[in-house]
Design a protein around this motif. Structure first.
Motif, mmCIF file in Angstrom:
data_model
loop_
_atom_site.group_PDB
_atom_site.id
_atom_site.type_symbol
_atom_site.label_atom_id
_atom_site.label_comp_id
_atom_site.label_asym_id
_atom_site.label_seq_id
_atom_site.Cartn_x
_atom_site.Cartn_y
_atom_site.Cartn_z
ATOM 1 N N GLY A 65 20.031 -36.095 7.515
ATOM 2 C CA GLY A 65 20.947 -35.003 7.655
ATOM 3 C C GLY A 65 20.629 -34.235 9.018
ATOM 4 N N GLY A 66 19.880 -34.940 9.936
ATOM 5 C CA GLY A 66 19.642 -34.302 11.202
ATOM 6 C C GLY A 66 18.311 -33.535 11.225
ATOM 7 N N TYR A 67 17.593 -33.838 10.038
ATOM 8 C CA TYR A 67 16.072 -33.275 9.973
ATOM 9 C C TYR A 67 15.141 -34.424 9.848
ATOM 10 N N ALA A 68 13.983 -34.055 10.392
ATOM 11 C CA ALA A 68 12.985 -35.322 10.244
ATOM 12 C C ALA A 68 12.502 -35.084 8.732
ATOM 13 N N VAL A 69 11.923 -36.474 8.291
ATOM 14 C CA VAL A 69 11.545 -36.547 6.963
ATOM 15 C C VAL A 69 9.966 -36.887 7.374
ATOM 16 N N TYR A 70 9.180 -36.241 6.446
ATOM 17 C CA TYR A 70 7.689 -36.519 6.473
ATOM 18 C C TYR A 70 7.267 -36.906 5.399
ATOM 19 N N THR A 71 6.265 -37.804 5.305
ATOM 20 C CA THR A 71 5.511 -38.560 4.175
ATOM 21 C C THR A 71 4.190 -38.483 4.221
ATOM 22 N N PRO A 72 3.326 -38.226 3.288
ATOM 23 C CA PRO A 72 2.065 -38.265 3.222
ATOM 24 C C PRO A 72 1.580 -39.530 3.503
ATOM 25 N N LEU A 73 0.427 -39.562 4.218
ATOM 26 C CA LEU A 73 -0.490 -40.707 4.448
ATOM 27 C C LEU A 73 -0.727 -41.456 3.067
ATOM 28 N N GLY A 74 -0.581 -42.641 2.821
ATOM 29 C CA GLY A 74 -0.696 -43.224 1.658
ATOM 30 C C GLY A 74 -2.213 -43.127 1.226
ATOM 31 N N TRP A 82 -2.154 -34.539 4.849
ATOM 32 C CA TRP A 82 -1.788 -35.149 6.161
ATOM 33 C C TRP A 82 -0.636 -35.911 6.041
ATOM 34 N N VAL A 83 0.604 -35.819 6.819
ATOM 35 C CA VAL A 83 1.685 -36.421 6.918
ATOM 36 C C VAL A 83 2.249 -37.001 8.246
ATOM 37 N N VAL A 84 3.069 -37.872 8.258
ATOM 38 C CA VAL A 84 3.723 -38.473 9.414
ATOM 39 C C VAL A 84 5.268 -38.474 9.241
ATOM 40 N N GLN A 85 5.940 -38.478 10.303
ATOM 41 C CA GLN A 85 7.364 -38.701 10.272
ATOM 42 C C GLN A 85 7.657 -40.023 9.967
ATOM 43 N N THR A 86 8.603 -40.228 8.784
ATOM 44 C CA THR A 86 8.848 -41.700 8.377
ATOM 45 C C THR A 86 10.314 -41.943 8.410
ATOM 46 N N GLY A 87 11.428 -40.979 9.234
ATOM 47 C CA GLY A 87 12.641 -41.100 9.217
ATOM 48 C C GLY A 87 13.205 -39.690 9.468
ATOM 49 N N VAL A 88 14.832 -39.762 9.370
ATOM 50 C CA VAL A 88 15.653 -38.825 9.599
ATOM 51 C C VAL A 88 16.584 -38.505 8.537
#
Length: 331
Positions: A250-259, A242-248
């Motif tokens: 190069g114009g692309y969303a960055v997703y990070t797994p929940l801790g 399970w991941v959430v968006q944590t930033g952008v």
């Protein structure tokens, strides 16, 4: 002819008279007699009686605790700031666990039936079965339900790399409803204190067993449309994270797994649960009241009862009731 008939009748009358019969046919047999216990006129079983009562009770008993196993709590991820819940353990067809909590008060009706035996004018023995309700519970809690699975990727050197599934739950509400019943079997002794103006007061005490059952269910409703929650979280090619968006970048969303990964499977979700738990315990009762004889067979019984439903246990379940019933002698 008339003289002969008259003579015959006179002779028959003399023979049927004890004194004359004895003179004519010898000594008459003595009248038959039996001890009272052997008399053919003595009724059998007149000391046995049936009873039935309806009562109004005041209970103090524990009820179910809405734990995370039934109504999940909303958790917060300290790393990403995302909110999530863990799914209830088990599945919709399994019996969820029950935790009994603090005592609650309730009121309601109860019913009992039994059989008794009058030993003498003062002592009665009874065996009874009573059905009663304990405190119920209705509970609602806002929650988060993962209603859909969306695979997402991060851009690495211009190439999408699947990283997991977007954690984007919808608002929902979990509802819990529980009921509680007691099935109590008692053996009791009553002492009738004499009859005054047709009223016979009594006191009594008894002991036995109680089976306390708490049962119920939970279900989840999606707030937006009021439909039952049946989440579709089927996976399709991405890692089971399970991941959430944590930033952008190069114009692309960055997703990070929940801790801390939510305990939510990657498959169709059904969080509805049912539960049932029975607690067995020793019971003891004290009674007082009076009887009023309505007929040779029926007695009106008005009484008070204090009942400990868990005599040696930790729940300290008690019940007080006022009851009215009939005792009916089995003639």
């Amino acid at each position: 002819m008339k003289t002969s008939v008259a003579a015959a009748l006179a002779g028959l009358a003399m023979a049927s008279t004890p004194t004359l019969g004895a003179d004519l046919f010898g000594v008459a047999p003595p009248p038959m007699s039996f001890p009272a216990s052997e008399s053919p006129l003595t009724e059998v079983g007149t000391n046995w009686y049936l009873r039935g009562d309806i009562g109004y009770e005041f209970d103090n008993e524990p009820t179910v605790v809405p734990t995370a196993g039934l109504i999940p709590a909303i958790l917060n991820d300290s790393l990403t700031g995302a909110s999530y819940v863990n799914a209830p353990p088990g599945n919709a067809s399994s019996n969820a666990g029950v935790t009994r909590g603090n005592n609650q008060n309730s009121q309601g009706l109860n019913f009992d039936v039994g059989v008794g035996y009058r030993v003498n004018n003062f002592l009665r023995l009874e065996a009874t079965y009573m059905y009663s309700n304990g405190p119920s519970l209705s509970y609602a809690k806002g929650s988060l339900c993962p209603d859909a699975t969306v695979p997402v990727s991060n851009e690495v050197g211009g190439t999408p790399v699947p990283v997991g599934y977007l954690w984007a739950p919808v608002d929902c509400t979990g509802y819990l409803h529980a009921t509680q019943t007691n099935n109590t079997a008692l053996a009791s002794a009553y002492l009738d204190l004499g009859t005054f103006w047709g009223v016979t007061p009594y006191i009594g005490a008894g002991g036995g067993l109680n089976a306390n059952t708490i049962s119920g269910s939970t279900h989840f409703i999606i707030n937006a449309d009021g439909t039952p929650f049946r989440g579709n979280t089927s996976s399709s090619g991405a890692p089971n994270l399970w991941v959430v968006q944590t930033g952008v970048s190069g114009g692309y969303a960055v997703y990070t797994p929940l801790g801390v990964q939510p305990d939510v499977d990657f498959g169709n979700q059904n969080w509805d649960r049912h539960f049932s738990s029975t607690h067995y315990s020793m019971a003891a009762a004290l009674m007082a009241g009076f009887g009023y004889q309505l007929s040779p067979s029926a007695t009106l019984d008005v009484g008070y009862q204090y009942l400990s439903l868990d005599l040696f246990g930790s729940t300290k379940s008690t019940m007080q009731d006022f009851r009215v019933g009939i005792r009916y002698m089995a003639n």
